[in-house]
Structures are given as structure tokens and as C-alpha cells.
Design a protein around this motif. Structure first.
Motif, PDB file in Angstrom:
ATOM      1  N   GLY A 283       0.789  -1.228   0.000  1.00 44.74           N
ATOM      2  CA  GLY A 283       0.000   0.000   0.000  1.00 44.74           C
ATOM      3  C   GLY A 283       0.816   1.270   0.000  1.00 44.74           C
ATOM      4  N   PHE A 284       2.093   1.182  -0.417  1.00 48.36           N
ATOM      5  CA  PHE A 284       2.952   2.359  -0.492  1.00 48.36           C
ATOM      6  C   PHE A 284       3.467   2.557  -1.917  1.00 48.36           C
ATOM      7  N   GLY A 285       2.633   2.252  -2.902  1.00 54.41           N
ATOM      8  CA  GLY A 285       3.036   2.343  -4.292  1.00 54.41           C
ATOM      9  C   GLY A 285       3.340   3.755  -4.757  1.00 54.41           C
ATOM     10  N   ARG A 286       2.774   4.766  -4.100  1.00 56.59           N
ATOM     11  CA  ARG A 286       3.014   6.150  -4.507  1.00 56.59           C
ATOM     12  C   ARG A 286       4.328   6.729  -3.960  1.00 56.59           C
ATOM     13  N   SER A 287       5.047   5.926  -3.196  1.00 52.83           N
ATOM     14  CA  SER A 287       6.304   6.400  -2.602  1.00 52.83           C
ATOM     15  C   SER A 287       7.336   6.693  -3.685  1.00 52.83           C
ATOM     16  N   ARG A 288       8.081   7.772  -3.502  1.00 50.48           N
ATOM     17  CA  ARG A 288       9.148   8.126  -4.432  1.00 50.48           C
ATOM     18  C   ARG A 288      10.411   7.352  -4.081  1.00 50.48           C
ATOM     19  N   LEU A 289      11.039   6.761  -5.085  1.00 48.95           N
ATOM     20  CA  LEU A 289      12.298   6.052  -4.915  1.00 48.95           C
ATOM     21  C   LEU A 289      13.396   6.787  -5.664  1.00 48.95           C
ATOM     22  N   GLN A 290      14.549   6.920  -5.028  1.00 48.06           N
ATOM     23  CA  GLN A 290      15.749   7.420  -5.690  1.00 48.06           C
ATOM     24  C   GLN A 290      16.872   6.420  -5.418  1.00 48.06           C
ATOM     25  N   VAL A 291      17.433   5.882  -6.470  1.00 49.25           N
ATOM     26  CA  VAL A 291      18.525   4.925  -6.335  1.00 49.25           C
ATOM     27  C   VAL A 291      19.834   5.654  -6.607  1.00 49.25           C
ATOM     28  N   LEU A 292      20.719   5.637  -5.623  1.00 47.40           N
ATOM     29  CA  LEU A 292      22.003   6.332  -5.708  1.00 47.40           C
ATOM     30  C   LEU A 292      23.105   5.290  -5.873  1.00 47.40           C
ATOM     31  N   GLU A 293      23.764   5.303  -7.020  1.00 50.04           N
ATOM     32  CA  GLU A 293      24.770   4.297  -7.339  1.00 50.04           C
ATOM     33  C   GLU A 293      26.179   4.877  -7.231  1.00 50.04           C
ATOM     34  N   GLN A 294      27.127   3.999  -6.837  1.00 50.47           N
ATOM     35  CA  GLN A 294      28.553   4.338  -6.825  1.00 50.47           C
ATOM     36  C   GLN A 294      28.830   5.665  -6.120  1.00 50.47           C
ATOM     37  N   LEU A 295      28.228   5.833  -4.941  1.00 46.80           N
ATOM     38  CA  LEU A 295      28.377   7.080  -4.203  1.00 46.80           C
ATOM     39  C   LEU A 295      29.840   7.349  -3.854  1.00 46.80           C
ATOM     40  N   GLY A 296      30.283   8.565  -4.124  1.00 46.22           N
ATOM     41  CA  GLY A 296      31.643   8.963  -3.817  1.00 46.22           C
ATOM     42  C   GLY A 296      32.630   8.759  -4.947  1.00 46.22           C
ATOM     43  N   SER A 297      32.220   8.095  -6.021  1.00 48.69           N
ATOM     44  CA  SER A 297      33.118   7.872  -7.147  1.00 48.69           C
ATOM     45  C   SER A 297      32.755   8.810  -8.296  1.00 48.69           C
ATOM     46  N   ASP A 298      33.558   8.753  -9.362  1.00 47.31           N
ATOM     47  CA  ASP A 298      33.244   9.578 -10.530  1.00 47.31           C
ATOM     48  C   ASP A 298      32.194   8.911 -11.420  1.00 47.31           C
ATOM     49  N   ARG A 299      31.654   7.785 -10.945  1.00 48.44           N
ATOM     50  CA  ARG A 299      30.602   7.082 -11.704  1.00 48.44           C
ATOM     51  C   ARG A 299      29.243   7.177 -11.003  1.00 48.44           C
ATOM     52  N   GLU A 300      29.090   8.166 -10.145  1.00 51.11           N
ATOM     53  CA  GLU A 300      27.814   8.335  -9.445  1.00 51.11           C
ATOM     54  C   GLU A 300      26.664   8.484 -10.439  1.00 51.11           C
ATOM     55  N   ARG A 301      25.524   7.875 -10.066  1.00 54.46           N
ATOM     56  CA  ARG A 301      24.330   8.009 -10.898  1.00 54.46           C
ATOM     57  C   ARG A 301      23.113   7.946  -9.983  1.00 54.46           C
ATOM     58  N   ARG A 302      22.074   8.710 -10.365  1.00 53.42           N
ATOM     59  CA  ARG A 302      20.828   8.706  -9.601  1.00 53.42           C
ATOM     60  C   ARG A 302      19.679   8.334 -10.517  1.00 53.42           C
ATOM     61  N   LEU A 303      18.865   7.366 -10.083  1.00 57.45           N
ATOM     62  CA  LEU A 303      17.671   6.942 -10.804  1.00 57.45           C
ATOM     63  C   LEU A 303      16.452   7.320  -9.979  1.00 57.45           C
ATOM     64  N   ASP A 304      15.405   7.812 -10.634  1.00 55.37           N
ATOM     65  CA  ASP A 304      14.255   8.359  -9.926  1.00 55.37           C
ATOM     66  C   ASP A 304      12.975   7.714 -10.451  1.00 55.37           C
ATOM     67  N   GLY A 305      11.973   7.600  -9.590  1.00 57.86           N
ATOM     68  CA  GLY A 305      10.675   7.076 -10.008  1.00 57.86           C
ATOM     69  C   GLY A 305       9.807   6.802  -8.796  1.00 57.86           C
ATOM     70  N   THR A 306       8.648   6.188  -9.018  1.00 56.32           N
ATOM     71  CA  THR A 306       7.774   5.783  -7.922  1.00 56.32           C
ATOM     72  C   THR A 306       7.714   4.266  -7.878  1.00 56.32           C
TER      73      THR A 306
END
Length: 427
Positions: free
Chosen positions: A171-194
């Protein structure tokens, strides 16, 4: 005669996704000076050639291998590589428990949680952290509350998708998700969605999931204190009802790290809500009926405490090999020969016992123990408003007799029951 091998201190070096370049001089010097470096294969690959130490990858499973590996390298300068802060869901805990904190030199690096909060602008003290590394996905469910912010430590690249599915199913399908990859490196990436329409394929396995919890309006609201709605449980009628359950947990008084025996588990509600009070609380549900035992496990997973242990056995026989409890709840089977005595004997001084019943036969047993051991004997009565023709009246539920007692220190018996006031005396 050879001299005994004197164990050397173990240096634990935290390292980030930016590798050698992100380490301070103190950490670099420790790695250069080591005879051997133990770590995961990913961490070991981050070391440059100037680190001439023997490189020893952790075997799998990791935890049982710790004492053996440390013993093999006793007497050598040993360093252990760990991701981020070794004392935050890291190998530092296992090492401290194995060699003792006095033999550890820990050189931490910023954790993935520190990096994530910095990137998101979230105060770390207001952000709950849930790890899914080596833990069931279902354990996330207990942390889901509308408006809360969570950081979820991923186990693998596919964890964000699994988290999205769990949120949608709870019942939390409307929650926003942000996936933070390779934190602290020069390959950092952020993915966003619900959660309900998570669009991204599995990416980098080194990721942290940020969750802004949003409960769907139609989803049941599950609070943070005992007394969840009865509808939150799958049951066959063997359920300690909501108001009695809340009163029962109040006298059981769970505290962090404590263990409960839930005897005659039924649907598992007492053990489940005991564990939901704090992530370190533990419970063992003892239930002789196989179908009910399976139902307890399903309820525990659904409500975010899949670590609840279910023992399918009759009591008291099934209690013999269990770990000593801090508290015992008896919700069924009170008239089984020897059950009350077995539970009382199992409790250490300061342990609590609470028993509920609705039958005269069991009530007589509780009255006898109350006279012998003291404690508190109460009757809980709950009535619900129901339609009566075109009006509303009260329907009384069966009253529950409850005995609660704390085992005294230095005495196998608790305090004697208080004297009953004479007529005309103030109670």
C-alpha cells in the motif's frame, strides 16, 4: 623452544567507491605497512601495486571464516578492507566480537548513508536506515510509515526493483524512490521514479535506495505501537484481539534486545507486535498446530518481522531446548500439565510472565499462582457498539482474566499477593 606468537592488532580500513584516491594518508600508510590485507574481491581490486601485501579474499559464507582467517595470520601485520564505515553494518562488528575492541584499530571512511544524506539534503538523524544485506526483504515492511524517509542498503543490483514491488504490495506504491549508485566515485548516478511504476532495469550493485514513504489512501494504517487492527492478521479466530493485545504488550513491557516466548502462538500477534517495538527485539512462537504455525510465519513476514522464530511443538515439551527468555506470554494451553511451572522455572530473576484466559478452569490456575507468587490479577472487559434494530447498543466480548508477574531477584518466588482490604477499610 620457540617463542609464542603474539597476536598483532588488526587495522580495519574503510574504503569508498573512489578507491585509493579517496583514502587519507593514515589509511594508505596502514595498507602499505600490512603483511596481508583481507577484503572482498571488489575492495582488493581498488588497491594499487605499491601495496605489496598478500591479498586474501573473504570466503563465503564470511562470518564463520573470520576466526580462522585471523588465526592463520596471527603475528603478522594484518589489515582488513571494508566498505565505508566498518562499524556501520560492516565487518567491524564481527572483528570486535572475535578479537576484542582493544585489538582493533579502525580507520573509517564516510559511509554510503553519509554520502546519500549529503546528496539528498536529508538530516541523517531523521532518516531511518534499513539494511537488506543478508536480511529478508520483508523486514523493510516494519519501517513503512506515511511521511517517513528511509535509506535502504541494497544487497544486489535487483534490490531496487524488489523494494518497489514490496512497497506496491504493502500500500505504499506512490512512494518516491531514488537509487544512488557508486556514491563517492566519478561514476555516481541517480535513478528516480515511484514504486508503483518503477521504470529502471537493474543497474550497479553498489547502490542505496532513498524512499519517501507515501501511503495509499485506501491502504490500512499500521501504527508504531501495539494494538494493530485485527484485520492486519490472517487468522482462524485464534487471535488475541486488538484491545486486549495492547494491554498485554503493555505489561509484557518489551525492551531492546529482549527475547519473548509466545506460547500457544495462534496467529502470532503477540510475538509480532513485541518484535515491532524495536528492531533488536526477538520472539519465539510455540504452536503445536502446523497450519497455525505456517500462518504465524506468513503474518510475521507481512508485518515486517520475518525473523520471528516459529517452533511447531506442544508445550511444555517443546520448550526444553529454547534460549532463556526475558518474558513469557501464555495465550493458550494453560491447562496442559506442567506448562505454567515450566515457564516459571525458565524465567531468570527479573523476567516477566503474562497469561491470559477466558475459561474458569484456567482462571483457577491463575488464581492459585497469584496467591503463591503475587503479581497482578486483572479482568479485561471490552464491549463494542453494534446496531440494535434502528438504534445502537453494546455487545460484550468474553472477559479475559490476565495474570502478570515479575520473578523476584534472589528468590524463586515473586512477592506474595497483596492482602485484600477488610470491609470498611480503604482499598
Amino acid at each position: 623452544m620457540s617463542s609464542p606468537v603474539i597476536p598483532q592488532p588488526v587495522t580495519v580500513v574503510g574504503i569508498g567507491a573512489d578507491g585509493w584516491a579517496g583514502l587519507p594518508d593514515t589509511s594508505r600508510d596502514a595498507l602499505r605497512a600490512a603483511h596481508a590485507v583481507i577484503g572482498g574481491e571488489r575492495q582488493l581490486r581498488l588497491l594499487p601495486a605499491e601495496c605489496g601485501a598478500e591479498r586474501v579474499p573473504w570466503p563465503s559464507p564470511l562470518r564463520p571464516a573470520v576466526p580462522k582467517l585471523l588465526a592463520e595470520h596471527a603475528g603478522r601485520r594484518l589489515a582488513v578492507l571494508a566498505s565505508g564505515d566498518p562499524m556501520f553494518y560492516g565487518i567491524g562488528r564481527a572483528l570486535a566480537e572475535t578479537v576484542g575492541p582493544e585489538r582493533l584499530r579502525v580507520l573509517p571512511h564516510p559511509s554510503s548513508v553519509s554520502y546519500a544524506c549529503a546528496r539528498l539534503g536529508w538530516p541523517q538523524e531523521d532518516t531511518e536506515v534499513v539494511t537488506l544485506v543478508g536480511r529478508p526483504l520483508a523486514s523493510l515492511a516494519a519501517a513503512l510509515h506515511h511521511g517517513r524517509r528511509l535509506l535502504v542498503l541494497s544487497a544486489v543490483a535487483g534490490t531496487p526493483r524488489d523494494v518497489a514491488l514490496l512497497l506496491s504490495g504493502r500500500g505504499f506504491g506512490r512512494s518516491r524512490l531514488q537509487v544512488l549508485e557508486q556514491l563517492g566515485s566519478d561514476r555516481e548516478r541517480r535513478l528516480d521514479g515511484t514504486a508503483e511504476d518503477w521504470p529502471h532495469a537493474p543497474g550497479d550493485p553498489l547502490n542505496v535506495i532513498a524512499v519517501d514513504c507515501v501511503r495509499d489512501p485506501a491502504a490500512p494504517r499500521l501504527g508504531a505501537v501495539p494494538g494493530l487492527p485485527d484485520a492486519a492478521y490472517e487468522h482462524d479466530g485464534q487471535l488475541t484481539k486488538r484491545h486486549v493485545r495492547a494491554a498485554t504488550l503493555a505489561v509484557l513491557a518489551p525492551a531492546p534486545g529482549e527475547l519473548l516466548w509466545d506460547i500457544g502462538g495462534g496467529s502470532g500477534s503477540i510475538g509480532i507486535e513485541w518484535m515491532r517495538t524495536h528492531r533488536s527485539c526477538r520472539a519465539i512462537a510455540v504452536e503445536r498446530d502446523t497450519a497455525r504455525a505456517e500462518r504465524i510465519a506468513r503474518n510475521a513476514a507481512s508485518l515486517g518481522v520475518p525473523a520471528l522464530r516459529v517452533v511447531t511443538a506442544a508445550a511444555p515439551a517443546g520448550l526444553a531446548e529454547l534460549e532463556t527468555p526475558d518474558a513469557v506470554f501464555i495465550g493458550g494451553g494453560l491447562t496442559a500439565p506442567g506448562l505454567l511451572d515450566a515457564c516459571w522455572d525458565a524465567l531468570p530473576p527479573g523476567g516477566r510472565l503474562v497469561a491470559n484466559t477466558v475459561t474458569l478452569e484456567s482462571e483457577a490456575l491463575l488464581a492459585d499462582r497469584y496467591r503463591r507468587y503475587g503479581g497482578e490479577l486483572v479482568r479485561l472487559a471490552v464491549a463494542h457498539a453494534v446496531p440494535v434494530g434502528g438504534f445502537t447498543g453494546w455487545r460484550q466480548a468474553m472477559p479475559v482474566t490476565q495474570w502478570s508477574v515479575t520473578k523476584a531477584h534472589g528468590d524463586p518466588q515473586a512477592s506474595p499477593a497483596p492482602a485484600v482490604p477488610e470491609a470498611g477499610e480503604r482499598a
